[in-house]
Write a protein that holds these residues in place. Sequence first.
Motif, PDB file in Angstrom:
ATOM      1  N   ASN A  96       0.805  -1.228   0.000  1.00  0.00           N
ATOM      2  CA  ASN A  96       0.000   0.000   0.000  1.00  0.00           C
ATOM      3  C   ASN A  96       0.832   1.268   0.000  1.00  0.00           C
ATOM      4  OD1 ASN A  96       0.977  -0.056   2.581  1.00  0.00           O
ATOM      5  ND2 ASN A  96      -1.014   0.018   3.604  1.00  0.00           N
ATOM      6  N   ASP A  97       2.166   1.151   0.127  1.00  0.00           N
ATOM      7  CA  ASP A  97       3.003   2.335   0.013  1.00  0.00           C
ATOM      8  C   ASP A  97       3.300   2.681  -1.440  1.00  0.00           C
ATOM      9  OD1 ASP A  97       4.557  -0.050  -0.105  1.00  0.00           O
ATOM     10  OD2 ASP A  97       6.375   1.156   0.112  1.00  0.00           O
ATOM     11  N   LEU A  98       3.007   1.777  -2.364  1.00  0.00           N
ATOM     12  CA  LEU A  98       3.229   2.032  -3.786  1.00  0.00           C
ATOM     13  C   LEU A  98       1.986   2.593  -4.467  1.00  0.00           C
ATOM     14  CD1 LEU A  98       5.304  -1.118  -4.846  1.00  0.00           C
ATOM     15  CD2 LEU A  98       6.127   1.137  -4.153  1.00  0.00           C
ATOM     16  N   ALA A  99       0.823   2.119  -4.083  1.00  0.00           N
ATOM     17  CA  ALA A  99      -0.437   2.595  -4.671  1.00  0.00           C
ATOM     18  C   ALA A  99      -1.591   2.153  -3.791  1.00  0.00           C
ATOM     19  CB  ALA A  99      -0.613   2.062  -6.089  1.00  0.00           C
ATOM     20  N   GLY A 100      -2.694   2.872  -3.870  1.00  0.00           N
ATOM     21  CA  GLY A 100      -3.860   2.515  -3.097  1.00  0.00           C
ATOM     22  C   GLY A 100      -4.584   1.314  -3.689  1.00  0.00           C
ATOM     23  N   PHE A 101      -5.392   0.671  -2.853  1.00  0.00           N
ATOM     24  CA  PHE A 101      -6.182  -0.477  -3.290  1.00  0.00           C
ATOM     25  C   PHE A 101      -7.512   0.048  -3.804  1.00  0.00           C
ATOM     26  CE2 PHE A 101      -8.637  -4.316  -3.183  1.00  0.00           C
ATOM     27  CZ  PHE A 101      -7.723  -5.337  -3.347  1.00  0.00           C
ATOM     28  N   GLU A 102      -7.736  -0.070  -5.133  1.00  0.00           N
ATOM     29  CA  GLU A 102      -8.907   0.530  -5.749  1.00  0.00           C
ATOM     30  C   GLU A 102      -9.695  -0.511  -6.545  1.00  0.00           C
ATOM     31  OE1 GLU A 102      -7.242   3.702  -8.021  1.00  0.00           O
ATOM     32  OE2 GLU A 102      -6.758   4.936  -6.263  1.00  0.00           O
ATOM     33  N   GLU A 103     -10.616  -0.043  -7.381  1.00  0.00           N
ATOM     34  CA  GLU A 103     -11.500  -0.943  -8.120  1.00  0.00           C
ATOM     35  C   GLU A 103     -10.730  -1.902  -9.008  1.00  0.00           C
ATOM     36  OE1 GLU A 103     -15.377  -0.717 -11.125  1.00  0.00           O
ATOM     37  OE2 GLU A 103     -14.189   1.089 -10.701  1.00  0.00           O
ATOM     38  N   ARG A 104      -9.649  -1.433  -9.622  1.00  0.00           N
ATOM     39  CA  ARG A 104      -8.875  -2.287 -10.505  1.00  0.00           C
ATOM     40  C   ARG A 104      -8.310  -3.485  -9.736  1.00  0.00           C
ATOM     41  NH1 ARG A 104      -5.967  -1.659 -15.243  1.00  0.00           N
ATOM     42  NH2 ARG A 104      -5.071  -3.680 -15.770  1.00  0.00           N
ATOM     43  N   GLN A 105      -7.813  -3.257  -8.524  1.00  0.00           N
ATOM     44  CA  GLN A 105      -7.281  -4.344  -7.717  1.00  0.00           C
ATOM     45  C   GLN A 105      -8.403  -5.261  -7.198  1.00  0.00           C
ATOM     46  OE1 GLN A 105      -6.132  -1.009  -7.232  1.00  0.00           O
ATOM     47  NE2 GLN A 105      -4.462  -1.593  -8.588  1.00  0.00           N
ATOM     48  N   GLU A 106      -9.593  -4.707  -7.072  1.00  0.00           N
ATOM     49  CA  GLU A 106     -10.726  -5.483  -6.552  1.00  0.00           C
ATOM     50  C   GLU A 106     -11.114  -6.626  -7.478  1.00  0.00           C
ATOM     51  OE1 GLU A 106     -15.273  -4.626  -4.863  1.00  0.00           O
ATOM     52  OE2 GLU A 106     -14.352  -3.293  -6.365  1.00  0.00           O
ATOM     53  N   TRP A 107     -10.788  -6.519  -8.754  1.00  0.00           N
ATOM     54  CA  TRP A 107     -11.202  -7.559  -9.686  1.00  0.00           C
ATOM     55  C   TRP A 107     -10.583  -8.900  -9.369  1.00  0.00           C
ATOM     56  CZ3 TRP A 107     -15.465  -7.382 -12.034  1.00  0.00           C
ATOM     57  CH2 TRP A 107     -15.989  -6.190 -12.531  1.00  0.00           C
ATOM     58  N   LEU A 108      -9.384  -8.936  -8.793  1.00  0.00           N
ATOM     59  CA  LEU A 108      -8.832 -10.224  -8.375  1.00  0.00           C
ATOM     60  C   LEU A 108      -9.720 -10.859  -7.303  1.00  0.00           C
ATOM     61  CD1 LEU A 108      -6.702 -12.452  -8.259  1.00  0.00           C
ATOM     62  CD2 LEU A 108      -5.526 -11.106  -6.506  1.00  0.00           C
ATOM     63  N   LEU A 109     -10.171 -10.039  -6.337  1.00  0.00           N
ATOM     64  CA  LEU A 109     -11.056 -10.559  -5.292  1.00  0.00           C
ATOM     65  C   LEU A 109     -12.337 -11.112  -5.913  1.00  0.00           C
ATOM     66  CD1 LEU A 109     -10.742  -7.730  -2.595  1.00  0.00           C
ATOM     67  CD2 LEU A 109      -9.170  -9.613  -3.110  1.00  0.00           C
ATOM     68  N   LYS A 110     -12.936 -10.347  -6.821  1.00  0.00           N
ATOM     69  CA  LYS A 110     -14.173 -10.799  -7.451  1.00  0.00           C
ATOM     70  C   LYS A 110     -13.948 -12.095  -8.224  1.00  0.00           C
ATOM     71  CE  LYS A 110     -16.550  -6.351  -8.005  1.00  0.00           C
ATOM     72  NZ  LYS A 110     -17.205  -5.433  -8.976  1.00  0.00           N
ATOM     73  N   SER A 111     -12.821 -12.175  -8.952  1.00  0.00           N
ATOM     74  CA  SER A 111     -12.560 -13.384  -9.731  1.00  0.00           C
ATOM     75  C   SER A 111     -12.381 -14.594  -8.821  1.00  0.00           C
ATOM     76  CB  SER A 111     -11.324 -13.188 -10.615  1.00  0.00           C
ATOM     77  OG  SER A 111     -10.126 -13.178  -9.860  1.00  0.00           O
TER      78      SER A 111
END
Length: 444
Positions: A171-186
Amino acid sequence: MATRDSHDYKKSRLPLWNNPPPSPPPSNASSHARSAPLSPLLTTPRFTFARRRSILPFCKYFLPLLLLCLASPLLFWEPHIETSFYSRHWVKEEIQEIQPLAGCFDPHRISPAYNLTHSLHSTKQQVHAGLPLRMGMDCYNFAGTVKPVYDYPASRVPPDQRTQYHTYWRNDLAGFEERQEWLLKSFFATQNVHTSRLILWSNGDLSEVEIIGKWLRRYPDAFTTKTVDFEVLAKGTSLSGSDLLHIKDKKAWVDGDLLRLLVLWAYGGVWVDMDSLFTRDLAPLLDQEFVTQWDCYDKLYVPFNGALMHFYRHSPYLCEAFHIMTTSPPPRPGTTDWGATLYLKLWRRLVSSSITPFSILPWCFTDGRSCRLDNRLPDPFATDPQNGQWTLGWGREEGGGLDRALGRVFSVHLHNQWHKPYPKGGWVERLLLKRYDERLKRRT
């Protein structure tokens, strides 16, 4: 006598006087300059003009013909050229030289948490094709031979006893947003949420992030977050207390590669890179320990990939990997020294000692983007072409060839292209993202 001699001398010299007398030596610099050879500067134009006249036919006729001969094959063939340069010293020291194993497979050293008999003799699915699988759709068709496993437990499985899936986000490199959420959804849309659990690792607490919080509330037994503590995870390994535990780089490659092995050692299960999308349940692959093939090109020094990998808790394969890490030079920042290179070293040491190595999933099982233009998955970030075709006549429509291929492989690895959006109406949105949402709606 003297008169006769003089007369005879003059008579004998008369024939020579027909030649002009020799020129007297120059008396000054100007006369010397006039008699000296011409300067090369004065003769250069004459020779330059002649040279141009000789080159002119070559430029006018032969050069265009040569260019035409070189370019004409492009009308019939499509060149694919990959060039890599490796230091000969690095290859000799890090690849060619095979060091002995550390003895992690000795019966008295294998952890009670690791079932050696089960690990080596329980394989039900064949993932080794025995061929490179470069031709046409061979790899995708071979993936279809791995049949699904329908194993629903009769009672609730406690979270810690499930198959653990691990992923990592710094999380120090970038925030956790919708794009990252797709792994969770998959994950929730394709894996068995009654027998598996996803652990999201980070260098900070992500549980308060709203996108993550909603999934924690919805799947309390199938999803959790954990903060990385390398010292705790490394206990019982040869890395315990080592300064190597604190190495990281700006790309999260080195520390990500380290974390892969440490969490699989401590918990066992599946590692998946955050820049991936699951397409199918991994259950039929989980009776064996594996890494993945990097691509279809059989790279000599980087044949393996850890974007998707599976090892049991306290696996001796991981024990040997930690030994290699502690006895080799430290990893170079931004490299795969603790990834592809490490797996190759380990594989060669295992077979050198006549120990059955880990399995290797074919490239398309997880990384169908990495092959030739005629059989790789289409660019996920490019708009679909007007004709809607993928390759070899396989359409991109629902139920078409691309759709069938995605149903056979297990994930799509996107290689860190976080800055690129999925195009509206593209194949990723139509054949993957929308279906995740539809399945999740049905499961509510």
